[in-house]
Design a protein around this motif. Structure first.
Motif, PDB file in Angstrom:
ATOM      1  N   GLN A 259       2.610 -14.335  -2.095  1.00  0.00           N
ATOM      2  CA  GLN A 259       1.603 -15.150  -2.769  1.00  0.00           C
ATOM      3  C   GLN A 259       0.476 -14.300  -3.337  1.00  0.00           C
ATOM      4  O   GLN A 259      -0.035 -14.563  -4.437  1.00  0.00           O
ATOM      5  CB  GLN A 259       1.047 -16.184  -1.792  1.00  0.00           C
ATOM      6  CG  GLN A 259       0.151 -17.226  -2.441  1.00  0.00           C
ATOM      7  CD  GLN A 259      -0.144 -18.396  -1.516  1.00  0.00           C
ATOM      8  OE1 GLN A 259       0.208 -18.354  -0.342  1.00  0.00           O
ATOM      9  NE2 GLN A 259      -0.768 -19.447  -2.033  1.00  0.00           N
ATOM     10  N   ALA A 263      -0.477 -14.217  -7.249  1.00  0.00           N
ATOM     11  CA  ALA A 263      -1.818 -14.663  -7.643  1.00  0.00           C
ATOM     12  C   ALA A 263      -2.517 -13.580  -8.468  1.00  0.00           C
ATOM     13  O   ALA A 263      -3.225 -13.889  -9.449  1.00  0.00           O
ATOM     14  CB  ALA A 263      -2.643 -15.003  -6.404  1.00  0.00           C
ATOM     15  N   CYS A 290       3.429 -21.934  -9.479  1.00  0.00           N
ATOM     16  CA  CYS A 290       3.399 -20.898  -8.443  1.00  0.00           C
ATOM     17  C   CYS A 290       2.795 -21.406  -7.150  1.00  0.00           C
ATOM     18  O   CYS A 290       3.237 -21.048  -6.052  1.00  0.00           O
ATOM     19  CB  CYS A 290       2.633 -19.677  -8.951  1.00  0.00           C
ATOM     20  SG  CYS A 290       3.487 -18.797 -10.294  1.00  0.00           S
ATOM     21  N   ALA A 291       1.794 -22.258  -7.257  1.00  0.00           N
ATOM     22  CA  ALA A 291       1.208 -22.834  -6.047  1.00  0.00           C
ATOM     23  C   ALA A 291       2.235 -23.658  -5.288  1.00  0.00           C
ATOM     24  O   ALA A 291       2.299 -23.621  -4.050  1.00  0.00           O
ATOM     25  CB  ALA A 291       0.006 -23.690  -6.427  1.00  0.00           C
ATOM     26  N   GLN A 292       3.068 -24.389  -6.025  1.00  0.00           N
ATOM     27  CA  GLN A 292       4.095 -25.205  -5.387  1.00  0.00           C
ATOM     28  C   GLN A 292       5.130 -24.341  -4.653  1.00  0.00           C
ATOM     29  O   GLN A 292       5.690 -24.751  -3.642  1.00  0.00           O
ATOM     30  CB  GLN A 292       4.787 -26.067  -6.434  1.00  0.00           C
ATOM     31  CG  GLN A 292       3.902 -27.180  -6.981  1.00  0.00           C
ATOM     32  CD  GLN A 292       4.546 -27.923  -8.139  1.00  0.00           C
ATOM     33  OE1 GLN A 292       5.399 -27.372  -8.828  1.00  0.00           O
ATOM     34  NE2 GLN A 292       4.157 -29.166  -8.341  1.00  0.00           N
TER      35      GLN A 292
END
Length: 309
Positions: A259, A263, A290-292
């Motif tokens: 992550q 990010a 990407c958060a999912q």
């Protein structure tokens, strides 16, 4: 005409063989990249070889053939499954300048650190089962010789390959000495007779020149080479191009990066764009996508994300 692979057996001799002709699939592989002539030849020969070896797989899975290089070519990879679905790609060093007549050594083994890898990956793995992988140095001056040496050392199978490729077609011939049954291939065949038969078939194969292999169809080649032998042929099968990439697989690759790294990449650009090396399919992941990916215990993106390309 469809891409074709023809298996055959030699009667009264412990030898099996295959001839393959790949044109449509080969054009689809080349459509994605403009490879230098020498790289194209090498990748085309690997394509034919992977089809020839995959045709003898006894499981539902995939053979992945890789050459990791230490020269201007960093990686050549061909994948072929038990349905003879193929894909292939090559990665070159930045600003690599490659002569048309560059050899295997020039391309991938300039410093002696190149290696050849074959992976057998079953589709339906049992719990705890891993893919089988064999890694060996690049022992030989051609793709055919490298594979022959691998098969003899790793699989204890006498194997001979004749491979050729140009911009239009990838073709190959494989001969393999069948293992004896109870010490002999047949009750009336002595070991020295088996070796003599095998050597004779290899001698016939050695009369095949590259230009002839590239310009001659399977049926004609078989007649020219083995007209004195009694050959038993099987129904032909038809290789085809297929890429197994998907948005889910690309998402899993991003999850493996972590992550924090994803990010950081997003902080420098609006969205992440990834193109498949094999087929050119384009995938995009924005900040929401990407958060999912990193939601705890969620195995993939949402249906809305899956619909994006």
């Amino acid at each position: 005409m469809k891409d074709t692979l023809q298996k055959f057996l030699v009667d009264n001799a412990p030898v099996r063989g295959e001839l393959v002709e790949i044109s449509d699939t080969w054009r689809q592989v080349q459509a994605r990249r403009d490879y230098p002539v020498a790289v194209r030849t090498l990748l085309g020969e690997m394509l034919a070889a992977s089809a020839l070896l995959s045709a003898n797989l006894k499981f539902n899975g995939m053979i992945v053939m890789q050459i990791h290089g230490d020269g201007p070519v960093k990686l050549l990879v061909v994948e072929c499954d038990s349905e003879l679905q193929l894909r292939a790609t090559a990665k070159l060093a930045d600003d690599a300048e490659i002569a048309d007549d560059a050899t295997l050594t020039d391309l991938v083994n300039a410093n002696g650190n190149g290696r050849f890898v074959i992976t057998l990956d079953p589709k339906d793995k049992l719990p705890g089962q891993q893919a089988y992988q064999g890694v060996v140095p690049l022992d030989g001056e051609s793709v055919a010789t490298v594979i022959e040496n691998y098969m003899l050392r790793s699989e204890q199978l006498d194997t001979k390959l004749w491979l050729a490729a140009d911009e239009k077609v990838s073709r190959g011939l494989l001969l393999q000495k069948l293992p004896s049954i109870g010490g002999n291939a047949a009750p009336t065949v002595k070991p020295e007779g088996e070796l003599e038969d095998w050597n004779h078939m290899v001698m016939l194969g050695d009369t095949l020149k590259r230009e002839e292999l590239l310009s001659t169809d399977i049926a004609t080649l078989m007649h020219r080479l083995f007209w004195e032998q009694t050959i038993r042929v099987f129904d032909p099968v038809h290789p085809q191009f297929h890429c197994s990439c998907s948005r889910e697989k690309v998402g899993n690759m991003l999850k493996m990066l972590g992550q924090e790294e994803v990010a950081e990449a997003l902080s420098q650009m609006e969205k992440l764009a990834i193109d498949c090396d094999f087929c050119g399919q384009h995938y995009e992941f924005d900040a929401v996508d990407c958060a999912q990916l990193f939601v705890a215990d969620v195995g993939g993106a949402s249906e809305a994300s899956d619909a994006r390309h």
